[in-house]
Write a protein that holds these residues in place. Structure first.
Motif, PDB file in Angstrom:
ATOM      1  N   TRP A 242       0.836  -1.510  -0.305  1.00 56.54           N
ATOM      2  CA  TRP A 242      -0.123  -0.633   0.040  1.00 56.54           C
ATOM      3  C   TRP A 242       0.927   1.321   0.147  1.00 56.54           C
ATOM      4  O   TRP A 242       1.481   1.417   0.721  1.00 56.54           O
ATOM      5  CB  TRP A 242      -0.783   0.136   1.408  1.00 56.54           C
ATOM      6  CG  TRP A 242      -2.587  -0.343   0.961  1.00 56.54           C
ATOM      7  CD1 TRP A 242      -2.690  -1.814   0.349  1.00 56.54           C
ATOM      8  CD2 TRP A 242      -3.232  -0.646   1.932  1.00 56.54           C
ATOM      9  NE1 TRP A 242      -3.538  -2.355   0.392  1.00 56.54           N
ATOM     10  CE2 TRP A 242      -3.594  -2.201   1.660  1.00 56.54           C
ATOM     11  CE3 TRP A 242      -3.322  -0.393   2.879  1.00 56.54           C
ATOM     12  CZ2 TRP A 242      -5.596  -2.084   1.864  1.00 56.54           C
ATOM     13  CZ3 TRP A 242      -4.958  -0.423   3.969  1.00 56.54           C
ATOM     14  CH2 TRP A 242      -5.298  -1.314   3.325  1.00 56.54           C
ATOM     15  N   LEU A 243       0.608   2.021  -1.186  1.00 52.40           N
ATOM     16  CA  LEU A 243       1.436   3.090  -0.877  1.00 52.40           C
ATOM     17  C   LEU A 243       0.869   4.611  -0.320  1.00 52.40           C
ATOM     18  O   LEU A 243      -0.502   4.680  -1.227  1.00 52.40           O
ATOM     19  CB  LEU A 243       1.772   3.530  -2.995  1.00 52.40           C
ATOM     20  CG  LEU A 243       3.625   2.516  -2.666  1.00 52.40           C
ATOM     21  CD1 LEU A 243       3.755   2.590  -4.524  1.00 52.40           C
ATOM     22  CD2 LEU A 243       4.602   2.497  -2.237  1.00 52.40           C
ATOM     23  N   ALA A 244       1.002   4.878   0.467  1.00 59.41           N
ATOM     24  CA  ALA A 244      -0.168   6.062   1.171  1.00 59.41           C
ATOM     25  C   ALA A 244       0.824   7.514   0.697  1.00 59.41           C
ATOM     26  O   ALA A 244       1.812   7.970   0.910  1.00 59.41           O
ATOM     27  CB  ALA A 244      -0.136   5.944   3.006  1.00 59.41           C
ATOM     28  N   GLY A 245      -0.657   8.130  -0.006  1.00 61.97           N
ATOM     29  CA  GLY A 245       0.948   9.598  -0.410  1.00 61.97           C
ATOM     30  C   GLY A 245       0.735  10.041  -1.753  1.00 61.97           C
ATOM     31  O   GLY A 245       0.128   9.165  -2.932  1.00 61.97           O
ATOM     32  N   ASP A 246       1.057  11.335  -2.126  1.00 58.96           N
ATOM     33  CA  ASP A 246       1.705  11.054  -3.563  1.00 58.96           C
ATOM     34  C   ASP A 246       2.739  11.856  -4.009  1.00 58.96           C
ATOM     35  O   ASP A 246       3.060  12.539  -2.929  1.00 58.96           O
ATOM     36  CB  ASP A 246       0.393  11.563  -4.452  1.00 58.96           C
ATOM     37  CG  ASP A 246      -0.208  11.324  -5.961  1.00 58.96           C
ATOM     38  OD1 ASP A 246       1.005  10.554  -6.448  1.00 58.96           O
ATOM     39  OD2 ASP A 246      -0.968  11.300  -6.210  1.00 58.96           O
ATOM     40  N   GLY A 247       3.040  12.453  -5.180  1.00 54.91           N
ATOM     41  CA  GLY A 247       4.239  13.347  -5.236  1.00 54.91           C
ATOM     42  C   GLY A 247       4.825  12.761  -7.104  1.00 54.91           C
ATOM     43  O   GLY A 247       4.450  11.440  -7.061  1.00 54.91           O
ATOM     44  N   PRO A 248       5.848  12.935  -6.623  1.00 56.82           N
ATOM     45  CA  PRO A 248       6.515  12.894  -8.755  1.00 56.82           C
ATOM     46  C   PRO A 248       7.235  11.548  -8.987  1.00 56.82           C
ATOM     47  O   PRO A 248       6.953  11.925  -9.923  1.00 56.82           O
ATOM     48  CB  PRO A 248       8.412  14.360  -8.285  1.00 56.82           C
ATOM     49  CG  PRO A 248       8.301  15.030  -7.272  1.00 56.82           C
ATOM     50  CD  PRO A 248       6.763  14.153  -6.400  1.00 56.82           C
ATOM     51  N   ASP A 249       7.292  11.068  -7.624  1.00 53.22           N
ATOM     52  CA  ASP A 249       7.604  10.090  -8.197  1.00 53.22           C
ATOM     53  C   ASP A 249       6.262   8.573  -8.488  1.00 53.22           C
ATOM     54  O   ASP A 249       6.823   7.326  -8.621  1.00 53.22           O
ATOM     55  CB  ASP A 249       9.098   9.365  -7.862  1.00 53.22           C
ATOM     56  CG  ASP A 249      10.225  10.108  -7.903  1.00 53.22           C
ATOM     57  OD1 ASP A 249      10.313  10.555  -8.624  1.00 53.22           O
ATOM     58  OD2 ASP A 249      11.543   9.675  -6.805  1.00 53.22           O
ATOM     59  N   ARG A 250       5.553   9.124  -8.845  1.00 54.86           N
ATOM     60  CA  ARG A 250       4.633   7.599  -8.723  1.00 54.86           C
ATOM     61  C   ARG A 250       4.903   7.401  -9.855  1.00 54.86           C
ATOM     62  O   ARG A 250       4.396   6.433  -9.845  1.00 54.86           O
ATOM     63  CB  ARG A 250       3.485   9.002  -8.306  1.00 54.86           C
ATOM     64  CG  ARG A 250       2.118   7.603  -8.498  1.00 54.86           C
ATOM     65  CD  ARG A 250       0.350   8.666  -8.975  1.00 54.86           C
ATOM     66  NE  ARG A 250      -0.802   7.244  -9.225  1.00 54.86           N
ATOM     67  CZ  ARG A 250      -1.301   6.809  -8.829  1.00 54.86           C
ATOM     68  NH1 ARG A 250      -2.239   7.786  -7.865  1.00 54.86           N
ATOM     69  NH2 ARG A 250      -2.199   6.556  -9.058  1.00 54.86           N
ATOM     70  N   GLY A 251       4.980   8.411 -11.001  1.00 56.60           N
ATOM     71  CA  GLY A 251       4.768   7.422 -12.519  1.00 56.60           C
ATOM     72  C   GLY A 251       5.821   6.169 -12.296  1.00 56.60           C
ATOM     73  O   GLY A 251       5.870   5.176 -13.040  1.00 56.60           O
ATOM     74  N   ASP A 252       7.321   6.789 -11.738  1.00 58.00           N
ATOM     75  CA  ASP A 252       7.597   5.523 -11.654  1.00 58.00           C
ATOM     76  C   ASP A 252       7.893   4.556 -11.109  1.00 58.00           C
ATOM     77  O   ASP A 252       8.569   2.521 -11.605  1.00 58.00           O
ATOM     78  CB  ASP A 252       9.974   6.312 -10.797  1.00 58.00           C
ATOM     79  CG  ASP A 252      10.364   6.489 -12.145  1.00 58.00           C
ATOM     80  OD1 ASP A 252       9.918   7.117 -13.276  1.00 58.00           O
ATOM     81  OD2 ASP A 252      11.035   8.091 -11.710  1.00 58.00           O
ATOM     82  N   ALA A 253       7.382   4.739 -10.189  1.00 54.98           N
ATOM     83  CA  ALA A 253       6.914   3.413  -8.643  1.00 54.98           C
ATOM     84  C   ALA A 253       6.054   1.997 -10.079  1.00 54.98           C
ATOM     85  O   ALA A 253       6.083   0.964  -9.789  1.00 54.98           O
ATOM     86  CB  ALA A 253       5.783   3.866  -8.073  1.00 54.98           C
ATOM     87  N   GLU A 254       4.666   2.796 -10.946  1.00 57.65           N
ATOM     88  CA  GLU A 254       4.260   2.363 -12.062  1.00 57.65           C
ATOM     89  C   GLU A 254       4.449   1.453 -12.650  1.00 57.65           C
ATOM     90  O   GLU A 254       4.582   0.524 -13.091  1.00 57.65           O
ATOM     91  CB  GLU A 254       2.819   3.038 -11.918  1.00 57.65           C
ATOM     92  CG  GLU A 254       1.841   3.664 -11.496  1.00 57.65           C
ATOM     93  CD  GLU A 254       1.263   5.353 -11.594  1.00 57.65           C
ATOM     94  OE1 GLU A 254       0.020   4.748 -12.148  1.00 57.65           O
ATOM     95  OE2 GLU A 254       1.597   5.967 -12.846  1.00 57.65           O
TER      96      GLU A 254
END
Ligand code: GMT
Length: 374
Positions: free
Chosen positions: A224-236
């Motif tokens: 579970w990843l809570a939060g958001d920010g610039p590296d979200r796309g990389d994680a996906e």
């Protein structure tokens, strides 16, 4: 006391600490005035003795960059005067210390309103170290009537980076142990790893995904990843490449993290740097054991092998091995979970830390009044 608090009201750790400090101070009978550009995210609107004063930044075609610092300084001076504030407390040096310094000077002919700067981390370790901000951050921090830092690591780092000639008081971050509590029973279903942050590069969230992929070779679990920010796309992208995208849940920004944490089994904090690691402490209060990196101020919160694990930055193999140790041994997990909760209660509970802020306010006020009388 009547206290003015300024912070970044969005999803950074410094804003969370400032907001929770304000609410705890209000619960102890103080009057707290938030002076910020938006309502702080964790601010409970109905809290008695808590007030919010918005900073409006006007624009003009000539301004390529709206002068937020000036709008903030004016608002701080205005609120301090109208609300008869005793003290201003700013969280994160840039640009809040500069605004408080201006406000103090504007008020000086009529009243003495000292200000305290609390350093949180990247204001010193990254931003303050940048040449364009270095001199002004050093100057305005030193001009503060009081300086606190959230860990011993950050105090030393500030002295090394800036050679600050003033005493820096370490007052660690805190957690409300009544609000952050372990779950009564384990949640049903597969194991759950949790990460909470603003997904900036310093947080290395793709390491969480890599750890998940390694752990999943042995046990069934999700992230579970809570939060958001610039590296979200990389994680996906990494999740997709490693074939674990269906096991990664992006939860977005969360206001009630205390409800989320007890539903998880392990907290991952693989940051390149943390001056404290508030998410680890919040997890520990809920009896969720952190697997973190051995950086900055984290070892002041997490004792390796006792209430959590500390591994090297980027060593996802070692981090995954620790997660597996925890998930495959009920005894280890429950012993460490109990130790984590105990650390939160004994060392970092609001009941222990808030009085240290109150004591420091009194000290700073007394010496400012004394200096004003000279
Ligand atoms: O890095 C963040 O998440 C935001 C940043 C901030 O100042 O808003 O966090 C810093 O302050 C937190 C609260 O005091 C600490 O728990 C974090 O460790 C610290 N972050 C870093 O040092 C990278």
């Amino acid at each position: 006391m009547r206290i003015g608090i300024t912070c970044y009201p969005t999803y950074g750790g410094s804003g969370i600490v400032a907001t929770e400090l304000g609410m705890e101070l209000a619960a102890r009978g103080h009057e707290v005035h938030f002076i910020t550009y938006a309502n702080p995210i964790r601010l409970d609107p109905g809290t008695p003795r808590v007030y919010y004063h918005e900073v409006e930044v006007s624009t003009y075609p000539l301004f390529q960059h709206p002068p937020y610092l000036l709008a903030l300084a004016s608002r701080m001076a205005e609120v301090a005067e109208w609300q008869n504030l005793d003290i201003l407390h700013v969280h994160y040096a840039i640009p809040h210390s500069a605004a408080a310094l201006l406000a103090r000077q504007m008020l000086a002919p009529r009243r003495t309103v000292p200000f305290i700067t609390t350093l949180h981390g990247t204001d010193i370790t990254i931003v303050g170290n940048d040449r364009s901000y270095f001199a002004v951050t050093k100057f305005t921090t030193e001009q503060s009537d009081g300086i606190t830092s959230i860990s011993e690591y950050l105090r030393k780092e500030t002295n090394e980076v800036f050679g600050v000639c003033k005493d820096i008081r370490v007052i660690p971050n805190f957690v409300n142990c009544d609000l952050y509590r372990p779950a009564g029973a384990r949640h049903p279903g597969r194991w759950r790893l949790l990460h909470i942050s603003n997904f900036r590069p310093v947080k290395r969230i793709t390491d969480c995904v890599r750890v998940l992929a390694l752990v999943r070779k042995e046990v069934d679990c999700e992230l579970w990843l809570a939060g958001d920010g610039p590296d979200r796309g990389d994680a996906e992208r990494v999740a997709f490449e490693l074939g674990v995208h269906e096991e990664v849940r992006f939860l977005g920004k969360q206001n009630h993290i205390e409800r989320l944490i007890p539903q998880c089994d392990v907290l991952l904090l693989p940051s390149r740097l943390e001056s404290f690691g508030l998410a680890a402490l919040e997890a520990m209060a809920c009896g969720v054991v952190p697997v973190a990196t051995n950086v900055g101020g984290v070892p002041e919160v997490v004792t390796h092998g006792v209430n959590g694990f500390l591994e090297a930055v980027g060593d996802v193999q070692a981090q995954a091995a620790r997660v597996l140790e925890l998930l495959t041994s009920d005894t280890l997990r429950s012993t460490m979970s109990a130790a984590a909760r105990r650390t939160a209660e004994t060392d970092f509970c609001t009941t222990r830390i808030i009085p240290r802020y109150e004591g420091y306010y009194e000290e700073v006020l007394a010496s400012a009044v004394h200096a004003g009388a000279r």
